[in-house]
Every structure is written in structure tokens, then in C-alpha cells.
Design a protein around this motif. Structure first.
Motif, PDB file in Angstrom:
ATOM      1  N   SER A  24      59.801  85.807  -1.948  1.00 53.37           N
ATOM      2  CA  SER A  24      59.401  85.900  -0.489  1.00 53.37           C
ATOM      3  C   SER A  24      57.860  86.319  -0.938  1.00 53.37           C
ATOM      4  N   ALA A  25      56.976  87.166  -2.117  1.00 57.12           N
ATOM      5  CA  ALA A  25      56.005  87.325  -2.518  1.00 57.12           C
ATOM      6  C   ALA A  25      55.253  86.440  -2.341  1.00 57.12           C
ATOM      7  N   ALA A  26      55.786  85.525  -3.401  1.00 57.69           N
ATOM      8  CA  ALA A  26      54.738  84.324  -3.569  1.00 57.69           C
ATOM      9  C   ALA A  26      53.982  83.280  -1.989  1.00 57.69           C
ATOM     10  N   TYR A  27      55.152  83.270  -0.979  1.00 55.92           N
ATOM     11  CA  TYR A  27      54.893  82.558   0.111  1.00 55.92           C
ATOM     12  C   TYR A  27      53.828  83.644   0.368  1.00 55.92           C
ATOM     13  N   ALA A  28      54.284  85.400   0.588  1.00 59.12           N
ATOM     14  CA  ALA A  28      53.670  85.888   1.344  1.00 59.12           C
ATOM     15  C   ALA A  28      52.347  86.201   0.599  1.00 59.12           C
ATOM     16  N   ASP A  29      51.380  86.156  -0.700  1.00 59.36           N
ATOM     17  CA  ASP A  29      50.257  85.799  -1.275  1.00 59.36           C
ATOM     18  C   ASP A  29      49.697  84.143  -0.276  1.00 59.36           C
ATOM     19  N   THR A  30      50.371  83.496   0.083  1.00 64.00           N
ATOM     20  CA  THR A  30      49.874  82.161   0.337  1.00 64.00           C
ATOM     21  C   THR A  30      48.690  82.290   1.183  1.00 64.00           C
ATOM     22  N   PRO A  31      47.863  81.750   1.713  1.00 66.96           N
ATOM     23  CA  PRO A  31      46.338  81.651   2.513  1.00 66.96           C
ATOM     24  C   PRO A  31      46.695  80.997   3.872  1.00 66.96           C
ATOM     25  N   GLU A  32      46.801  81.123   4.644  1.00 62.88           N
ATOM     26  CA  GLU A  32      47.154  80.477   5.373  1.00 62.88           C
ATOM     27  C   GLU A  32      45.829  80.278   6.917  1.00 62.88           C
ATOM     28  N   LEU A  33      45.372  78.581   6.934  1.00 59.15           N
ATOM     29  CA  LEU A  33      44.581  78.181   8.027  1.00 59.15           C
ATOM     30  C   LEU A  33      44.948  77.674   8.878  1.00 59.15           C
ATOM     31  N   THR A  34      44.393  78.725   9.882  1.00 58.36           N
ATOM     32  CA  THR A  34      44.809  78.125  11.098  1.00 58.36           C
ATOM     33  C   THR A  34      43.869  76.529  11.426  1.00 58.36           C
ATOM     34  N   VAL A  35      44.313  76.025  12.641  1.00 58.67           N
ATOM     35  CA  VAL A  35      43.133  74.659  13.150  1.00 58.67           C
ATOM     36  C   VAL A  35      43.923  74.833  14.268  1.00 58.67           C
ATOM     37  N   TYR A  36      42.694  74.754  15.058  1.00 62.62           N
ATOM     38  CA  TYR A  36      43.390  74.189  16.334  1.00 62.62           C
ATOM     39  C   TYR A  36      42.320  73.076  17.459  1.00 62.62           C
ATOM     40  N   THR A  37      43.235  71.988  17.022  1.00 61.11           N
ATOM     41  CA  THR A  37      42.806  70.809  17.688  1.00 61.11           C
ATOM     42  C   THR A  37      43.857  69.775  19.321  1.00 61.11           C
ATOM     43  N   TYR A  38      43.343  69.301  19.070  1.00 62.42           N
ATOM     44  CA  TYR A  38      44.012  68.153  20.505  1.00 62.42           C
ATOM     45  C   TYR A  38      45.367  67.465  20.329  1.00 62.42           C
ATOM     46  N   ASP A  39      46.121  67.012  21.066  1.00 66.53           N
ATOM     47  CA  ASP A  39      48.014  67.150  20.484  1.00 66.53           C
ATOM     48  C   ASP A  39      47.706  65.613  20.098  1.00 66.53           C
ATOM     49  N   SER A  40      47.064  64.814  20.435  1.00 71.32           N
ATOM     50  CA  SER A  40      47.070  63.195  19.443  1.00 71.32           C
ATOM     51  C   SER A  40      47.420  63.365  18.210  1.00 71.32           C
ATOM     52  N   PHE A  41      45.756  64.049  17.608  1.00 70.84           N
ATOM     53  CA  PHE A  41      45.782  64.701  16.144  1.00 70.84           C
ATOM     54  C   PHE A  41      46.233  64.935  15.215  1.00 70.84           C
ATOM     55  N   VAL A  42      47.964  65.925  16.129  1.00 70.83           N
ATOM     56  CA  VAL A  42      49.302  66.430  15.214  1.00 70.83           C
ATOM     57  C   VAL A  42      50.268  65.255  15.972  1.00 70.83           C
ATOM     58  N   SER A  43      49.910  64.847  16.500  1.00 73.71           N
ATOM     59  CA  SER A  43      51.010  63.767  16.905  1.00 73.71           C
ATOM     60  C   SER A  43      51.837  63.069  15.153  1.00 73.71           C
ATOM     61  N   ASP A  44      52.497  62.347  15.028  1.00 73.82           N
ATOM     62  CA  ASP A  44      53.454  61.988  14.437  1.00 73.82           C
ATOM     63  C   ASP A  44      52.554  60.609  13.552  1.00 73.82           C
ATOM     64  N   TRP A  45      52.231  60.138  14.512  1.00 76.08           N
ATOM     65  CA  TRP A  45      51.875  59.179  14.552  1.00 76.08           C
ATOM     66  C   TRP A  45      49.824  59.367  14.185  1.00 76.08           C
ATOM     67  N   GLY A  46      49.605  60.767  14.666  1.00 74.23           N
ATOM     68  CA  GLY A  46      48.300  60.464  14.566  1.00 74.23           C
ATOM     69  C   GLY A  46      47.860  61.169  13.695  1.00 74.23           C
ATOM     70  N   PRO A  47      46.066  61.734  12.601  1.00 73.56           N
ATOM     71  CA  PRO A  47      45.985  62.194  11.710  1.00 73.56           C
ATOM     72  C   PRO A  47      46.258  63.165  10.614  1.00 73.56           C
ATOM     73  N   GLY A  48      47.179  64.404  11.648  1.00 73.03           N
ATOM     74  CA  GLY A  48      47.633  65.421  11.273  1.00 73.03           C
ATOM     75  C   GLY A  48      48.188  65.599  10.077  1.00 73.03           C
ATOM     76  N   PRO A  49      49.481  64.408   9.939  1.00 75.58           N
ATOM     77  CA  PRO A  49      50.376  65.144   8.941  1.00 75.58           C
ATOM     78  C   PRO A  49      49.554  65.268   7.536  1.00 75.58           C
ATOM     79  N   ALA A  50      48.906  63.193   7.529  1.00 78.66           N
ATOM     80  CA  ALA A  50      48.455  62.789   6.378  1.00 78.66           C
ATOM     81  C   ALA A  50      47.058  64.086   6.038  1.00 78.66           C
ATOM     82  N   VAL A  51      46.308  64.500   6.716  1.00 77.94           N
ATOM     83  CA  VAL A  51      45.398  65.664   6.927  1.00 77.94           C
ATOM     84  C   VAL A  51      45.648  66.702   5.583  1.00 77.94           C
TER      85      VAL A  51
END
Length: 326
Positions: A14-41
Motif C-alpha cells: 500500500s505504501a509503495a502504491y501511494a508513492d507511485t506518482p500519478e499523471l492525468t491526461v485529458y483527451t478525446y473519447d476515441s483516443f482512449v477506446s480499445d482500438w485507439g492509441p490509449g492502451p498502447a501509449v
């Protein structure tokens, strides 16, 4: 004793997870779809950053800016990915974005300048149709005079929709209202974003849909389907350059800039052609996939400077609304 060991391990995890930095990227719907670039990126960047990359779908491109403006400095986003040059002047005017620090050897068909936004892909808007269609219009005047039914996107929420306004404006200037008056009868519906519009076209609800010259490559490469084509317009095609920027209020500014630099690297750029179905801003070492050579090449490239596009936006939107409300 076993429970104590288990509890200690759990607390450590739990401590290790809490120390993991988080980066939030707003993008458009198709980018994050299963067939979009999101998963690979996401997979590729997390492998090198030791962080948790959160890709948040926030509607279509133009809706991204509206959301960030509404949230202001309180936004959870560190990076916004999915604006284009029709929006960058308005985005910069908010004062919400910081310099990105990206260095890249761009392969764009234009010189790229500016320290606030960095391009990750580009393409040309086009009307996509079934390849067996007869009497396909070759310009906006012919389209307006035809019986072809089209689906377009709302310029208030969608970057392709706004791109269409700029396309007509760049090609026809003061005659744009007359073009829209003729096109109004061709418009079946106006959707909030690209995905909805393209889906309606594929369902047979329209003869043509506003998309990109690269859209047929998806069908050809991913589906081995050569039944879609993009109409070549004699007055030229409007270019879209998609960009990302770092929010000045980010609580992970260094990580955000690391992501921006990753964005122009091989790991990101190599997946763009066959996931986002656009041209990469930096040509991958492997080049473009087989099938891209079959795409139409516009006889003329149209692109308004960012500040000019911003100045024309409200007037062009008014012309569009007037025509479609008749």
C-alpha cells in the motif's frame, strides 16, 4: 505470525502504491477506446516512468478546452491532449498552459513553432463515402447541389466540426454563407463528436461523413475492406494538426514534461498511424504502414494561422448556425 507477515506485506504494498506518482491526461473519447492509441501509449509510458498514467476521456477535441476552462487551476489534469491549431490561440489566452520543453525533429508539412503546444499527429479533413458511390462531388459547390446526405460534427464541441467551418472559410471567404446555405439541405444530422458521426455513416444513415483522408486506411488495413474512400476536393483540403499541452497548475510538472517528450518518441509515434489513423508528427523509423500509399493527396493544403482561426471562429459559427436553422 503468518497474519503479521501478511499484514506487513500488505502495508508495504500500500505504501509503495501511494508513492507511485500519478499523471492525468485529458483527451478525446476515441483516443482512449480499445482500438485507439490509449492502451498502447499507457503501457509504453508506464514501463519507463514508474508512474500511473490516467487517460481521461473528456468528449471530443473542442470539448476538452471547454472543460479545462471551466475547471481552471483546480483541474485534475496535468496534460491536455487533443486540441488543434484552430483552438490553440484560445487555449493560450486562458493562461492555464505552461511551456512544454519538447524537442523533436518534426516531419510535418509545415514549420512548427511555439513553446506552449507540441504536435503529435496531423491529417486532412475529407468527406468519406462508399467507394462504389456514383457522381461523388469534387468540391463544396457540387456537394451542395447534389442529393448526397452528409453527417457532420458540431463545431462547438468537435475539432472536425470546427475544422469544417475553417475549411469552408479558407476556401470561400466571404462566400462561405452561400456555401452553407446550399449545404444545409444535405445535412442529415449534426453530432457532438466524430465517433457518433462515423458510426451513423457506417450504419447507412448517410452517404458521406466528415472525417479524414486517412480514414479509408483503417478499413483497408484493420478490416481488409477497400469499400471506403475519401472524396478529393478541387479547392483543397483543410489540415488538422493535433497538439498537447502541460497545465501550469499541474502537481506533476516534471512528469508531465516527460510525457510530452515521450509523445514525440518512437514508442508513441509508431502507434499513431494504425490506432489514431492519422499521420505521425515525427515519422517512425519503420515509416508509414502499407496501405497509406493508397490515400488521396490533396491538390492544395489549407490551414489558417491559429490567431486568424480564432478571430474568424465566432463569425463562421454564426454563418453555420444561420444556414442550418433555416
Amino acid at each position: 505470525m503468518k497474519y503479521s507477515v501478511f499484514a506487513a506485506a500488505l502495508l508495504g504494498a500500500s505504501a509503495a502504491y501511494a508513492d507511485t506518482p500519478e499523471l492525468t491526461v485529458y483527451t478525446y473519447d476515441s483516443f482512449v477506446s480499445d482500438w485507439g492509441p490509449g492502451p498502447a501509449v499507457e503501457k509504453a509510458f508506464e514501463a519507463q516512468c514508474g508512474c500511473d498514467l490516467k487517460l481521461v476521456a473528456a468528449g471530443d477535441g473542442a470539448a476538452l478546452l471547454a472543460r479545462v476552462k471551466l475547471e481552471g487551476a483546480r483541474s485534475d489534469a496535468d496534460v491536455v491532449l487533443g486540441l488543434d491549431t484552430n483552438l490553440t490561440a484560445a487555449a493560450a489566452a486562458t493562461g492555464l498552459f505552461a511551456e512544454h520543453g519538447v524537442t523533436a525533429d518534426y516531419s510535418l508539412p509545415l514549420a512548427w513553432e511555439g513553446a506552449t503546444f507540441a504536435p503529435y499527429d496531423w491529417g486532412y479533413f475529407a468527406f468519406v463515402h462508399n467507394a462504389d458511390a456514383v457522381s461523388v462531388p469534387t468540391d463544396f459547390k457540387a456537394l451542395g447541389a447534389s442529393d448526397m446526405k452528409i453527417v457532420i460534427q458540431d463545431p462547438r464541441s468537435s475539432t472536425p466540426g470546427l475544422g469544417l467551418l475553417m475549411w469552408v472559410k479558407a476556401a470561400y471567404g466571404d462566400d462561405a454563407p452561400a456555401i452553407w446555405a446550399d449545404l444545409a439541405d444535405n445535412v442529415v444530422t449534426v453530432t457532438k463528436g466524430w465517433s457518433e458521426a462515423y458510426g451513423l455513416f457506417l450504419d447507412g444513415e448517410a452517404d458521406m461523413v466528415l472525417s479524414y483522408t486517412t480514414s479509408p486506411a483503417y478499413h483497408l488495413i484493420a478490416e481488409e475492406d477497400a469499400t471506403k474512400a475519401a472524396a478529393a476536393f478541387d479547392e483543397g483540403h483543410y489540415m488538422q494538426v493535433e497538439v498537447a499541452g502541460v497545465l501550469a497548475a499541474s502537481d506533476q510538472p516534471e512528469l508531465a514534461r516527460d510525457f510530452m517528450q515521450f509523445m514525440v518518441s518512437e514508442g508513441f509515434q509508431s502507434v499513431i498511424p494504425t490506432t489514431n489513423w492519422m499521420y505521425p508528427s515525427v515519422t517512425p523509423a519503420s515509416g508509414l504502414p502499407e496501405g497509406f500509399e493508397t490515400l488521396i493527396t490533396p491538390v492544395k493544403s489549407l490551414l489558417l494561422p491559429a490567431d486568424e482561426a480564432a478571430a474568424l471562429r465566432d463569425g463562421a459559427l454564426g454563418e453555420w448556425l444561420d444556414a442550418l436553422s433555416q
